[in-house]
Design a protein around this motif. Structure first.
Motif, mmCIF file in Angstrom:
data_model
loop_
_atom_site.group_PDB
_atom_site.id
_atom_site.type_symbol
_atom_site.label_atom_id
_atom_site.label_comp_id
_atom_site.label_asym_id
_atom_site.label_seq_id
_atom_site.Cartn_x
_atom_site.Cartn_y
_atom_site.Cartn_z
ATOM 1 N N HIS A 4 0.850 -1.210 0.000
ATOM 2 C CA HIS A 4 0.000 0.000 0.000
ATOM 3 C C HIS A 4 0.875 1.244 0.000
ATOM 4 O O HIS A 4 1.566 1.524 0.994
ATOM 5 C CB HIS A 4 -0.932 0.012 1.211
ATOM 6 C CG HIS A 4 -1.756 1.259 1.271
ATOM 7 N ND1 HIS A 4 -2.777 1.527 0.388
ATOM 8 C CD2 HIS A 4 -1.690 2.352 2.084
ATOM 9 C CE1 HIS A 4 -3.305 2.702 0.667
ATOM 10 N NE2 HIS A 4 -2.661 3.223 1.689
ATOM 11 N N HIS A 14 1.223 5.470 -1.989
ATOM 12 C CA HIS A 14 0.646 6.513 -2.853
ATOM 13 C C HIS A 14 1.793 7.204 -3.588
ATOM 14 O O HIS A 14 2.571 7.932 -2.950
ATOM 15 C CB HIS A 14 -0.067 7.577 -2.022
ATOM 16 C CG HIS A 14 -1.196 7.076 -1.176
ATOM 17 N ND1 HIS A 14 -2.509 7.391 -1.432
ATOM 18 C CD2 HIS A 14 -1.217 6.290 -0.056
ATOM 19 C CE1 HIS A 14 -3.293 6.844 -0.516
ATOM 20 N NE2 HIS A 14 -2.529 6.159 0.328
ATOM 21 N N HIS A 17 -8.971 2.206 1.550
ATOM 22 C CA HIS A 17 -8.594 2.372 2.960
ATOM 23 C C HIS A 17 -9.777 1.978 3.853
ATOM 24 O O HIS A 17 -10.925 2.176 3.471
ATOM 25 C CB HIS A 17 -8.277 3.837 3.261
ATOM 26 C CG HIS A 17 -7.091 4.383 2.531
ATOM 27 N ND1 HIS A 17 -7.199 5.047 1.339
ATOM 28 C CD2 HIS A 17 -5.771 4.382 2.841
ATOM 29 C CE1 HIS A 17 -6.002 5.437 0.943
ATOM 30 N NE2 HIS A 17 -5.110 5.048 1.831
ATOM 31 N N HIS A 21 -4.754 -0.435 6.285
ATOM 32 C CA HIS A 21 -4.844 -0.020 7.695
ATOM 33 C C HIS A 21 -5.634 -0.965 8.599
ATOM 34 O O HIS A 21 -5.026 -1.746 9.312
ATOM 35 C CB HIS A 21 -5.321 1.431 7.820
ATOM 36 C CG HIS A 21 -4.431 2.379 7.082
ATOM 37 N ND1 HIS A 21 -3.098 2.484 7.372
ATOM 38 C CD2 HIS A 21 -4.659 3.206 6.034
ATOM 39 C CE1 HIS A 21 -2.548 3.352 6.552
ATOM 40 N NE2 HIS A 21 -3.469 3.799 5.721
ATOM 41 N N ASP A 42 2.692 3.059 2.947
ATOM 42 C CA ASP A 42 1.734 4.169 2.935
ATOM 43 C C ASP A 42 2.411 5.521 2.797
ATOM 44 O O ASP A 42 1.939 6.517 3.345
ATOM 45 C CB ASP A 42 0.800 4.141 4.159
ATOM 46 C CG ASP A 42 -0.392 5.073 3.992
ATOM 47 O OD1 ASP A 42 -0.849 5.245 2.844
ATOM 48 O OD2 ASP A 42 -0.854 5.644 4.989
#
Ligand code: GUN
Ligand code: ZN
Length: 435
Positions: free
Chosen positions: A76, A78, A231, A270, A321
């Motif tokens: 995960h 971004h 998420h 998460h 993340d």
């Protein structure tokens, strides 16, 4: 076909050490031989066993003081948040509005997206990450930019256009119909190219209407090869907002479930505050969770209950993340995961952490038939770790008596300097500066 052999300490995970006996789950050869042919693993084992059968003329590179492992998998991350890293003073909902949404607005500009995509992929490779599940932005061009850059590097990457039709600045919103059209167009354009995969990516329940979540579920159902990536249950204020927006839902997971977004190809980042019941439903659905310890600590989100998640049988992998997380390094993430465990009376076994950062990530991304360990036939995505990358590491790793001790020392003391080289499909894709 070119054949190359590497003589080094070797380690990879074949199964979850929490459910198998640790000795069988993680294989370690202190003096091993990795043979790569045509971009794939041809052999992996003890040097003494494999060397006599090696075809004559095969070049062998001897790498004393190194540990070769599979490339790490970031479950995960971004890419548009490289420039959001290390933002001070906020928790999730504030952080999104103060730091993240402004940064993501800039990805309307394709040239900016191209430039950040290149930096991002270079950071992954420098940290030994060879595959990742990646959030782009709402802009279709942000996905084209990342996929083009990943294709050029021959990386096995899964990514998607963010769907968000409310709760953010105007320039970051799509609609049900533009979200559907862009997602369909991207799947058509990129499916089957290189080693790329697509994930339908609703940001989270706060920024998508019921109609958009329903559309995301429909698109995912129409393309059984894509993942769903979102998420869930990260922060207490976020959870309260989801309860307010979806009063009929039983809980956060039920919001996604109602819209067809819970299944074996779903990855939920998460789940810090998820209940046992939620973990059991995730496990029953065959879904995966991305545990992002660095982000959870920096954003003050909470302590992920890894022991409970694993006890319920949910496939759990590690995510950086970035930019909520403060590091791209999966090795550092293993150390952060240990610290989160310590605060809950749970000592994470370093071999289990190694599994979370490699094979568990491959399972979450449904690429474990191709990568995640170095079994013969798999794609040769691997890293060469320099156990003496710094004087302190050299001193401490020389004292290690087991692989678990070595991995734990790396996870606490190492940074990207430990990654001397990263290979993609047998090809050298990164060399540490000065190595
Ligand atoms: N929830 C919704 N969007 C985001 C994001 O960009 N980062 C994190 N950590 N959580 C989110
Ligand atoms: Zn995230």
């Amino acid at each position: 076909m070119s054949r190359q052999a590497y003589r080094s300490a070797l380690a990879h995970a074949l199964a979850d050490p929490a459910s198998a006996s640790a000795g069988e789950a993680v294989v370690y050869h202190p003096d091993g031989l990795l043979v790569v042919e045509g971009g794939h693993v041809a052999a992996f084992g003890a040097y003494a066993d494999l060397a006599p059968g090696l075809p004559e003329g095969t070049p062998i590179e001897h790498m004393p003081g190194r540990l070769v492992t599979p490339g790490f998998i970031d479950a995960h991350v971004h890419y548009p948040q490289v420039d959001v890293m290390a933002a001070w003073g906020t928790q999730l909902l504030d952080w999104l509005h103060t730091h993240t949404f402004p940064a993501e607005l800039a990805f309307a500009d394709r040239a900016h997206a191209d430039a950040v995509a290149a930096v991002f992929l270079d950071q992954l490779l420098a940290n030994g990450t060879t595959s990742a599940l990646v959030f782009c932005t709402v802009h279709k061009g942000s996905v084209d930019a990342l996929f083009e850059a990943a294709l050029g590097r021959d990386m096995r990457l899964v990514a998607g256009k963010v769907l968000m039709d409310r709760g953010a600045p105007e320039g970051l919103l799509d609609t049900v119909e533009t979200g559907r059209a862009d997602t369909e167009a991207l799947i058509r354009a990129w499916r089957g190219r290189g080693r790329l995969g697509y994930a339908v990516t609703p940001r989270f329940a706060v920024t998508s209407t019921d109609a958009q979540l329903a559309m995301a579920g429909e698109v995912a159902a129409a393309h059984p090869d894509v993942l769903v990536h979102t998420h869930m249950s990260e922060n207490r204020d976020e959870i309260a907002e989801v309860a307010r927006l979806f009063p009929a839902a039983r809980d956060y997971l039920d919001v996604y479930d109602r819209f067809g977004l819970l299944g074996p190809r779903s990855v939920f980042a998460h789940c810090v505050h998820a209940s046992e019941d939620t973990f059991e439903r995730l496990a029953a659905a065959g879904a995966s969770v991305a545990f992002c310890p660095s982000s959870n600590l920096l954003l003050g989100s909470g302590l992920f209950p890894l022991k409970r998640a694993c006890g319920c049988g949910v496939n759990t992998a590690l995510g950086s993340d970035v930019g909520g997380g403060g590091s791209f390094s999966p090795i550092a993430m293993m150390g952060e995961a240990y610290k989160v465990g310590q605060l809950q009376g749970d000592n994470l076994d370093p071999l289990h952490a190694f599994y979370l950062a490699t094979l568990a990530g491959a399972k979450a991304l449904h690429i474990d038939d191709k990568v995640g360990n170095l079994l013969p036939g798999k794609e040769a995505d691997f890293v060469v770790l320099d156990l003496a990358a710094t004087p302190l590491l050299a001193r401490r790793t020389a004292q290690a008596k087991t692989l678990a001790e070595t991995l734990f020392m790396l996870s606490v003391l190492a940074d990207e300097r430990v990654v001397e080289r990263t290979y993609l499909a047998g090809r050298l894709a990164h060399t540490r500066r000065g190595a």
